[in-house]
Design a protein around this motif. Sequence first.
Motif, PDB file in Angstrom:
ATOM      1  N   GLU A 117      46.013 -44.507 -38.717  1.00 47.75           N
ATOM      2  CA  GLU A 117      45.005 -43.642 -37.844  1.00 47.75           C
ATOM      3  C   GLU A 117      45.042 -44.419 -36.570  1.00 47.75           C
ATOM      4  O   GLU A 117      45.011 -45.316 -36.248  1.00 47.75           O
ATOM      5  CB  GLU A 117      43.670 -43.615 -38.592  1.00 47.75           C
ATOM      6  CG  GLU A 117      43.667 -43.191 -39.961  1.00 47.75           C
ATOM      7  CD  GLU A 117      43.203 -41.441 -39.954  1.00 47.75           C
ATOM      8  OE1 GLU A 117      43.136 -41.119 -38.944  1.00 47.75           O
ATOM      9  OE2 GLU A 117      42.931 -41.108 -41.116  1.00 47.75           O
ATOM     10  N   PHE A 118      44.692 -42.996 -35.616  1.00 46.81           N
ATOM     11  CA  PHE A 118      44.309 -43.279 -34.323  1.00 46.81           C
ATOM     12  C   PHE A 118      45.612 -43.860 -33.337  1.00 46.81           C
ATOM     13  O   PHE A 118      45.253 -44.092 -32.060  1.00 46.81           O
ATOM     14  CB  PHE A 118      43.377 -44.589 -34.151  1.00 46.81           C
ATOM     15  CG  PHE A 118      42.078 -44.336 -35.065  1.00 46.81           C
ATOM     16  CD1 PHE A 118      41.421 -42.817 -35.022  1.00 46.81           C
ATOM     17  CD2 PHE A 118      41.802 -45.289 -35.943  1.00 46.81           C
ATOM     18  CE1 PHE A 118      40.352 -42.653 -36.132  1.00 46.81           C
ATOM     19  CE2 PHE A 118      40.647 -44.998 -36.801  1.00 46.81           C
ATOM     20  CZ  PHE A 118      39.850 -43.790 -36.899  1.00 46.81           C
ATOM     21  N   VAL A 119      46.610 -43.876 -33.944  1.00 51.27           N
ATOM     22  CA  VAL A 119      47.721 -44.216 -32.984  1.00 51.27           C
ATOM     23  C   VAL A 119      48.850 -43.229 -33.408  1.00 51.27           C
ATOM     24  O   VAL A 119      48.849 -42.384 -34.306  1.00 51.27           O
ATOM     25  CB  VAL A 119      48.509 -45.477 -33.319  1.00 51.27           C
ATOM     26  CG1 VAL A 119      47.478 -46.652 -32.881  1.00 51.27           C
ATOM     27  CG2 VAL A 119      48.521 -45.746 -34.932  1.00 51.27           C
ATOM     28  N   GLU A 120      49.851 -42.951 -32.264  1.00 53.11           N
ATOM     29  CA  GLU A 120      50.608 -42.118 -32.387  1.00 53.11           C
ATOM     30  C   GLU A 120      51.782 -42.586 -32.785  1.00 53.11           C
ATOM     31  O   GLU A 120      52.554 -43.489 -32.331  1.00 53.11           O
ATOM     32  CB  GLU A 120      50.668 -41.341 -30.829  1.00 53.11           C
ATOM     33  CG  GLU A 120      51.379 -39.914 -30.854  1.00 53.11           C
ATOM     34  CD  GLU A 120      52.757 -40.071 -30.662  1.00 53.11           C
ATOM     35  OE1 GLU A 120      53.416 -39.155 -31.202  1.00 53.11           O
ATOM     36  OE2 GLU A 120      53.131 -40.834 -30.060  1.00 53.11           O
ATOM     37  N   PHE A 165      45.301 -33.889 -38.936  1.00 59.47           N
ATOM     38  CA  PHE A 165      46.179 -34.105 -37.900  1.00 59.47           C
ATOM     39  C   PHE A 165      46.186 -35.389 -37.358  1.00 59.47           C
ATOM     40  O   PHE A 165      47.166 -35.902 -36.961  1.00 59.47           O
ATOM     41  CB  PHE A 165      45.724 -33.343 -36.739  1.00 59.47           C
ATOM     42  CG  PHE A 165      46.466 -31.726 -36.711  1.00 59.47           C
ATOM     43  CD1 PHE A 165      47.589 -31.606 -36.185  1.00 59.47           C
ATOM     44  CD2 PHE A 165      45.774 -30.590 -37.148  1.00 59.47           C
ATOM     45  CE1 PHE A 165      48.055 -30.336 -36.444  1.00 59.47           C
ATOM     46  CE2 PHE A 165      46.389 -29.465 -37.338  1.00 59.47           C
ATOM     47  CZ  PHE A 165      47.556 -29.374 -36.982  1.00 59.47           C
ATOM     48  N   THR A 166      45.041 -36.293 -37.413  1.00 55.75           N
ATOM     49  CA  THR A 166      45.025 -37.374 -36.838  1.00 55.75           C
ATOM     50  C   THR A 166      45.849 -38.357 -37.533  1.00 55.75           C
ATOM     51  O   THR A 166      46.276 -39.382 -37.079  1.00 55.75           O
ATOM     52  CB  THR A 166      43.407 -37.894 -37.032  1.00 55.75           C
ATOM     53  OG1 THR A 166      43.208 -37.869 -38.418  1.00 55.75           O
ATOM     54  CG2 THR A 166      42.434 -37.278 -36.249  1.00 55.75           C
ATOM     55  N   HIS A 217      49.654 -37.445 -36.709  1.00 60.70           N
ATOM     56  CA  HIS A 217      50.441 -38.121 -35.432  1.00 60.70           C
ATOM     57  C   HIS A 217      50.752 -39.389 -35.732  1.00 60.70           C
ATOM     58  O   HIS A 217      51.667 -39.859 -35.145  1.00 60.70           O
ATOM     59  CB  HIS A 217      49.376 -37.982 -34.342  1.00 60.70           C
ATOM     60  CG  HIS A 217      49.323 -36.489 -34.021  1.00 60.70           C
ATOM     61  ND1 HIS A 217      50.411 -35.609 -33.641  1.00 60.70           N
ATOM     62  CD2 HIS A 217      48.173 -35.507 -34.086  1.00 60.70           C
ATOM     63  CE1 HIS A 217      49.885 -34.235 -33.300  1.00 60.70           C
ATOM     64  NE2 HIS A 217      48.613 -34.468 -33.580  1.00 60.70           N
ATOM     65  N   TYR A 254      40.341 -43.936 -29.479  1.00 59.05           N
ATOM     66  CA  TYR A 254      39.553 -43.772 -30.918  1.00 59.05           C
ATOM     67  C   TYR A 254      39.912 -44.994 -31.614  1.00 59.05           C
ATOM     68  O   TYR A 254      39.307 -45.295 -32.778  1.00 59.05           O
ATOM     69  CB  TYR A 254      40.411 -42.795 -31.755  1.00 59.05           C
ATOM     70  CG  TYR A 254      40.377 -41.470 -30.872  1.00 59.05           C
ATOM     71  CD1 TYR A 254      39.229 -40.841 -30.701  1.00 59.05           C
ATOM     72  CD2 TYR A 254      41.376 -40.992 -30.347  1.00 59.05           C
ATOM     73  CE1 TYR A 254      39.122 -39.568 -29.929  1.00 59.05           C
ATOM     74  CE2 TYR A 254      41.479 -39.690 -29.926  1.00 59.05           C
ATOM     75  CZ  TYR A 254      40.519 -38.915 -29.528  1.00 59.05           C
ATOM     76  OH  TYR A 254      40.727 -37.978 -28.888  1.00 59.05           O
TER      77      TYR A 254
END
Lengths: 278, 386
Positions: free
Chosen positions: B302-305, B344-345, B348, B384
């Motif tokens: 979570e929170f990274v692409e 989506f979070t 990604h 985030y």
Amino acid sequence: MWEYTKKVKDFFLHPKNVGEVENPDAVGEVGSMVCGDALKLTLKVDKATDRIIDAKFQTFGCASAIASSTALTELIKDRTIDEALKVTNQDIAEYLGGLPKEKMHCSVMGMEALEAAIADYRGEDKKSVEKKEGLVCECFDVYEDTIRRVAAENHLTTAEEVTYYTKAGGGCGSCIPKIEEILKDMWFPAEKPKPPIKPKKLTNLQKIALIQDVIEKEIRPRLQADGGDLELIDIDGNKVIIALRAMCTDCKMAAVTLKDIEQKLRTLVVPDIVVEAE
Amino acid sequence: MKEKPVYLDNNATTAIAPEVLDEMLPYLKEFYGNPSSMHTFGGQLHKKLEEARERVAALIGAEPGEIIFTSCGTESDNTAIMSAVDSRRDKRHIVTSSVEHPAVLNFSKHLARKGYRVTFLPVNNLGQLDMDAFFKAIDDDVAVVSIMYANNETGVLFPIAELGAALRDRGIIFHTDAVQAIGKLPINVKELPVDMLAISGHKLHAPKGVGALYVRKGTRFVPYIFGGHQEHGRRAGTENMASIIGLGKTCEIAKTHIDEEATRVQAMRDRLEKALLEKCPQARVNGDTKNRLPNTTNISFEFVEGEAILLRLDEHGICASSGSACSSGSLEPSHVLRAMGVPFTAIHGSIRFSISRYNTNEDIDKVIEKLPPIIKELRILSPYGR
């Protein structure tokens, strides 16, 4: 694999100005997790001179988004607010030695974050969340004014380019016709529909011939350009019955296409034509 | 790249096995003949062609005559679906899933534009097929059902035996895209009620550009590529001999390695997954962990692409892939994870590791060492990442 410049790679692996400045004088946030990239820019501004003393960022996104954020903060530090406002997305891209065209939206995101921060500093409309009007791309939350501006500044002429720069149209794709309309309006505003060829009163034969002519010359080429086609099935008084073919079959935009065709025939033949699908 | 890469992207493509390459090379060098030729120089290749066919057949318990060589997995999938609808002109309904490989998904969409009715069956949040929707979709108009054996992104397995049993005796052709499963799981078409099954060479330590389609004896078949009489008139075009020989050899080897997949390969995958989940907070596995390929894990951080993670891994020579939008070449994130309702979070930040028997424990150690600090650093960068 993307072809990133050495600069992009450097700034991605060793980003500068990461974090949040303490007690920021301005905060600009753009993007969202849903969109796949987001940037929070915080500024420390010397109130007496309006000079940006410090700028820091936090970015959720790919390599080029992170590198663009570094570029942005480097570009605006030690500049006055007015000078900073002149920084465009091209400046950010140039600072990085260029970005792949599909990634230009990362530079646009930097510019937007800066504008948001400056608006915040100046106490202008805190957040543009209220603006519902002019929303073009629902997937990525892109508004018409953004598209117009970015297209003008970067001389974008196709919907595909607009997607690369703003992401608009990159999701479900249903707003692509809208983007095309905006571009047409921007670059070819003079191109008004041709003057209607309206003879006093058409005989049935003349009307049929004219409808066929308009379909052949005006409508079919445009559909074929999108991989579609149509067939004229029948003409019954003012009712024109057509069938969409090729890519138009099952196209979600079929209803819109029919309306467009009807509009065209109304302008060019007689105003009370009704178009129906077979 | 300086050092040997740590290659954990085996669902994308695999290394050619050394034995496979050895067996192929003479047919790229001195024995370049055409197996259809009358002379001995070309004609002798016919024996090699049939030997390869026997080897592929043996891996899945088929008769050699049930194997057609193709140019890739995609061609096998396209051929199967097209043949099924072409041989049942009275039927216009295609049933498939929403998480298929593009080889099936986009071909089905193409047929939908041509006027076929296509049902894309949904999956639940574990990536399992919605069986109610499946039974509801089956009507008298169905020409073909095409469901993948295992998903390439998550590794989740589909109940092919159960689906096949339900379709038997209904005059519906059942095709499965088994590209990811072949060689990783024992598959025997004598027991598995499928009519067609797609195989790809390069997912199985053979070269790119070769595949096979199993067509059960008695299944009506219409060719997809027309021309010469090759493959008994079922697939025209001069045979890609070296690669076909490679595919045969790789199938022969796969048979002897299948136990290793369920033991050593799976152990590496499990160790990697466990360690990453322990070391990285706010990470989760996508898909049904009880029912999946032994070599695949798909983890969302979570929170990274994803693209950022991949490029940081790339700096250490570690190869993996991601379902994130930025790494796909389009702006659209993974259709598989979206169909599963993964937020989506999490999409990604999804990373897929797919292991092969050529990976070592050192490879796994390296990822366990390098990845957690990367996630931590990128989270510091992220607004985030708290």
